[in-house]
Design an enzyme around this catalytic site. Structure first.
Site, PDB file in Angstrom:
ATOM      1  N   GLY A 141       0.502  -1.116  -0.455  1.00 62.02           N
ATOM      2  CA  GLY A 141       0.203  -0.282  -0.032  1.00 62.02           C
ATOM      3  C   GLY A 141       1.268   1.385  -0.285  1.00 62.02           C
ATOM      4  O   GLY A 141       0.019   2.526  -0.167  1.00 62.02           O
ATOM      5  N   HIS A 143      19.207  17.542 -11.216  1.00 63.74           N
ATOM      6  CA  HIS A 143      18.435  17.497 -12.520  1.00 63.74           C
ATOM      7  C   HIS A 143      17.640  17.135 -11.908  1.00 63.74           C
ATOM      8  O   HIS A 143      16.368  17.049 -10.389  1.00 63.74           O
ATOM      9  CB  HIS A 143      19.219  16.217 -13.606  1.00 63.74           C
ATOM     10  N   ASP A 147      14.222  10.771  -8.133  1.00 65.83           N
ATOM     11  CA  ASP A 147      14.580  10.220  -7.545  1.00 65.83           C
ATOM     12  C   ASP A 147      14.995  11.585  -6.688  1.00 65.83           C
ATOM     13  O   ASP A 147      16.342  11.483  -5.688  1.00 65.83           O
ATOM     14  CB  ASP A 147      15.629   8.891  -7.123  1.00 65.83           C
ATOM     15  N   HIS A 159      23.875  13.306 -18.643  1.00 67.40           N
ATOM     16  CA  HIS A 159      23.051  12.163 -18.083  1.00 67.40           C
ATOM     17  C   HIS A 159      21.941  12.223 -19.281  1.00 67.40           C
ATOM     18  O   HIS A 159      22.763  11.737 -20.559  1.00 67.40           O
ATOM     19  CB  HIS A 159      22.579  12.725 -16.841  1.00 67.40           C
ATOM     20  N   ASP A 181      28.562   9.189  -7.963  1.00 65.91           N
ATOM     21  CA  ASP A 181      27.100   8.511  -7.853  1.00 65.91           C
ATOM     22  C   ASP A 181      28.793   7.051  -8.364  1.00 65.91           C
ATOM     23  O   ASP A 181      29.768   6.833  -8.726  1.00 65.91           O
ATOM     24  CB  ASP A 181      27.062   9.072  -9.517  1.00 65.91           C
ATOM     25  N   SER A 211      23.039   3.183 -19.726  1.00 66.54           N
ATOM     26  CA  SER A 211      22.324   4.130 -19.146  1.00 66.54           C
ATOM     27  C   SER A 211      23.083   5.127 -19.273  1.00 66.54           C
ATOM     28  O   SER A 211      23.436   5.656 -19.660  1.00 66.54           O
ATOM     29  CB  SER A 211      23.517   3.358 -17.685  1.00 66.54           C
ATOM     30  N   HIS A 232      23.894   6.466 -16.229  1.00 69.71           N
ATOM     31  CA  HIS A 232      25.952   6.202 -15.083  1.00 69.71           C
ATOM     32  C   HIS A 232      26.644   5.773 -15.638  1.00 69.71           C
ATOM     33  O   HIS A 232      26.698   5.248 -16.327  1.00 69.71           O
ATOM     34  CB  HIS A 232      24.585   5.905 -13.679  1.00 69.71           C
ATOM     35  N   ASP A 283       1.642   6.705   1.664  1.00 73.05           N
ATOM     36  CA  ASP A 283       0.740   5.856   1.329  1.00 73.05           C
ATOM     37  C   ASP A 283      -0.084   6.373  -0.464  1.00 73.05           C
ATOM     38  O   ASP A 283       0.127   7.132  -0.632  1.00 73.05           O
ATOM     39  CB  ASP A 283      -0.194   5.354   2.235  1.00 73.05           C
TER      40      ASP A 283
END
Length: 548
Positions: free
Chosen positions: A44, A69, A73, A137, A191, A362, A364, A439
């Site tokens: 949930g 950026h 995340d 990126h 990174d 990717s 990265h 939630d």
């Protein structure tokens, strides 16, 4: 003696939830404010954000939140932080365009203070200053952040790779990284996501050839799913559609919004006559259709997942369709992604998720790019971030191989400051830190107890005990009743539990029965213990007292 502290509130020892503090004296700058996605045990839960207690406690010291950026995340936690404190947000024009709409949906305008910078600007932040440095990126206007302190530069690489043929033609400012190294980088927070991959990561440009192969081979419609923020990938789809005589429609609200913003700002250039509305596809033959869609991470309400279930009213999968899965699974989403792909295969759709010629690369950097960043910036201390413990371990091993001694390498954990003074560095005392679960209602702060109850219900069901009590006379007003839902114990187990509950309640005195909290506790405890002992199951036991 001035002390510089670097505190990760998220994003070390994990992928996502990136949020870091640089503090010197009474001045704080925050680098990023992101979210992560729940694992399979967080039933949930929609997203996970950092615990902002430390920032709230020190809100008067915060000079700004600086965004590297626009990926979720790194920016997705902003609405939750800004409901608690008001601070200026610094970002590029492109990042501002992508985040403003989301923030305005959740916050009044007087809570928003967004200030736009360009790479190379110097933003003063009390005793500190911040310089964004362009780096490549998988999204436009990505920046590393060089925070100047009294002891040297604290450099956050952010998410980065060294792509020498980027789709938008904007290269990383390698020269500037070298200049910062000469000036003096105190610590590099790098990174480490792809540290397990040797060599150099392929350029985004290499995806063009992979897309061309699929577009040319597909006899029917071509669908491509990727992150809604992967602007470069969407640009390539439009270019390939124009080359192969296809028209492109977009499915998914967030992708449509991002594409509109990017076209308006010039980050996507759509070939004339290539874009069509979804409703116009019915007038075209299948071999002239391409579709961009959300759902690359198996999100339950995304367009692609609904299509895979046959429940998306605007578009259905056809036999002969080809889907290009042009993304990398976020850890924890693999199960949902494979279920979606399998459903698509069952509907007659060919799914291309691996290819000798890349259909996804990717954003990265691989090992050699990580080494190149170290060599350019020549930091005194090194601390890998944006990686799980295995990534941190391998990055540190590479640093040792480049000549860094152990006392100049740090493995950070969330909430534990890296303290730097004029001559040394050490780990300090932990500050308030953790995860906050949000939630599906958007409510932040789901507790571990709630999670445990959800987990127990999902795995072992629920048992409800209804207990009628005469509180005036302090006695049972009838027999307790046990009912179960989604519980699959051996036959007769509820009868056994009833007997134990009845005996326990019958042994209570009048005053004890008048104490309804005591009655609930004893009934639930007895039922829970006997069910667990006899069945090894742990259903959620819910006692309900009915006062008669």
């Amino acid at each position: 003696m001035s002390l510089v502290q670097i505190i990760a509130l998220g994003g070390v020892g994990e992928i996502g939830k990136n949020c870091s503090v640089v503090q010197e004296g009474d001045d704080i700058v925050v680098i990023d404010c992101g979210l992560s996605f729940p694992n399979e045990e967080m039933l949930g839960v929609d997203i996970v954000i950092p615990d902002f207690t430390y920032l709230v406690q020190n809100k008067e010291k915060i000079r700004g939140v600086f965004l590297t950026h626009a990926h979720e995340d790194h920016v997705g936690g902003l609405p939750y932080l800004l409901t608690q404190i008001k601070v200026p947000i610094y970002c590029t024009e492109f990042t501002q365009a992508l985040i403003r709409g989301k923030l305005e949906e959740r916050l009044p305008n007087d809570r928003l203070d967004i200030r736009v910078f360009k790479p190379g600007d110097i933003i003063e932040a009390g005793k500190l200053s911040v310089e964004p440095v362009r780096v490549t990126h998988s999204i436009p206007e990505n920046c590393s952040m060089a925070v100047r302190t009294s002891h040297g530069i604290v450099l956050f690489t952010g998410d980065f790779k060294f792509d020498f043929t980027p789709v938008d033609g904007k290269l990383a400012n390698i020269t500037r990284f070298g200049e910062l190294g000469k000036e003096g980088v105190l610590v590099l927070l790098s990174d480490s996501t792809n540290v397990e991959r040797p060599g150099w990561g392929p350029s985004e440009r290499t995806v063009t050839a992979g897309l061309r192969n699929v577009f040319n081979e597909a006899e029917g419609r071509v669908l491509l799913t990727t992150f809604a923020s992967n602007i470069h990938r969407m640009q390539q789809v439009y270019e390939m559609a124009a080359e192969t005589g296809r028209k492109v429609a977009v499915v998914g609200r967030r992708m449509e919004q991002n594409l509109e913003i990017c076209e308006r700002m010039g980050y996507v250039k759509i070939p004339k006559g290539t874009r069509v509305r979804l409703e116009d596809l019915r007038t075209l033959p299948d071999n002239q259709i391409a579709i961009l869609t959300t759902g690359s991470q198996g999100e339950p309400m995304s367009a692609l997942v609904q299509m895979s279930k046959g429940s998306y009213g605007r578009l259905q999968i056809k036999n002969g369709d080809t889907l290009i899965y042009s993304a990398r699974p976020i850890p924890g989403n693999e199960g949902a992604i494979w279920r979606t792909i399998n459903r698509l295969f069952n509907q007659g759709c060919r799914v291309v998720y691996e290819s000798p010629t890349p259909i996804h690369v990717s954003g990265h950097g691989y090992q050699e790019e990580l080494k190149m960043m170290i060599n350019l910036t020549r930091p005194y201390y090194i601390a890998p971030v944006h990686g799980e413990p295995r990534h941190q371990f391998m990055y540190n091993s590479i640093a040792r191989g480049m000549g860094y001694p152990d006392h100049r390498i740090f493995t950070l954990t969330d909430g534990v400051p890296l303290c730097l003074d004029e001559t040394s560095a050490h780990l300090g005392e932990a500050v308030p830190c953790g995860r906050v679960l949000v939630d599906n209602s958007g409510t932040a702060g789901i507790s571990d107890e709630v999670l445990r109850d959800r987990y127990n219900v999902a795995n072992d069901g629920i048992v409800v005990i209804t207990i009628p009590i005469d509180t005036t006379n302090g006695q049972l007003a009838g027999d307790p009743m046990l009912q179960a839902r989604a519980f699959s114990g051996p036959e007769g187990i509820l009868d056994v539990a009833f007997d134990h509950v009845f005996d326990a309640l019958s042994a209570l005195g009048k005053e004890e029965i008048k104490d309804t909290a005591r009655v609930r506790h004893d009934a639930a405890d007895v039922a829970r213990r006997i069910i667990q002992k006899r069945t090894n199951l742990r259903p959620l036991v819910m006692p309900i007292v009915v006062e008669v």
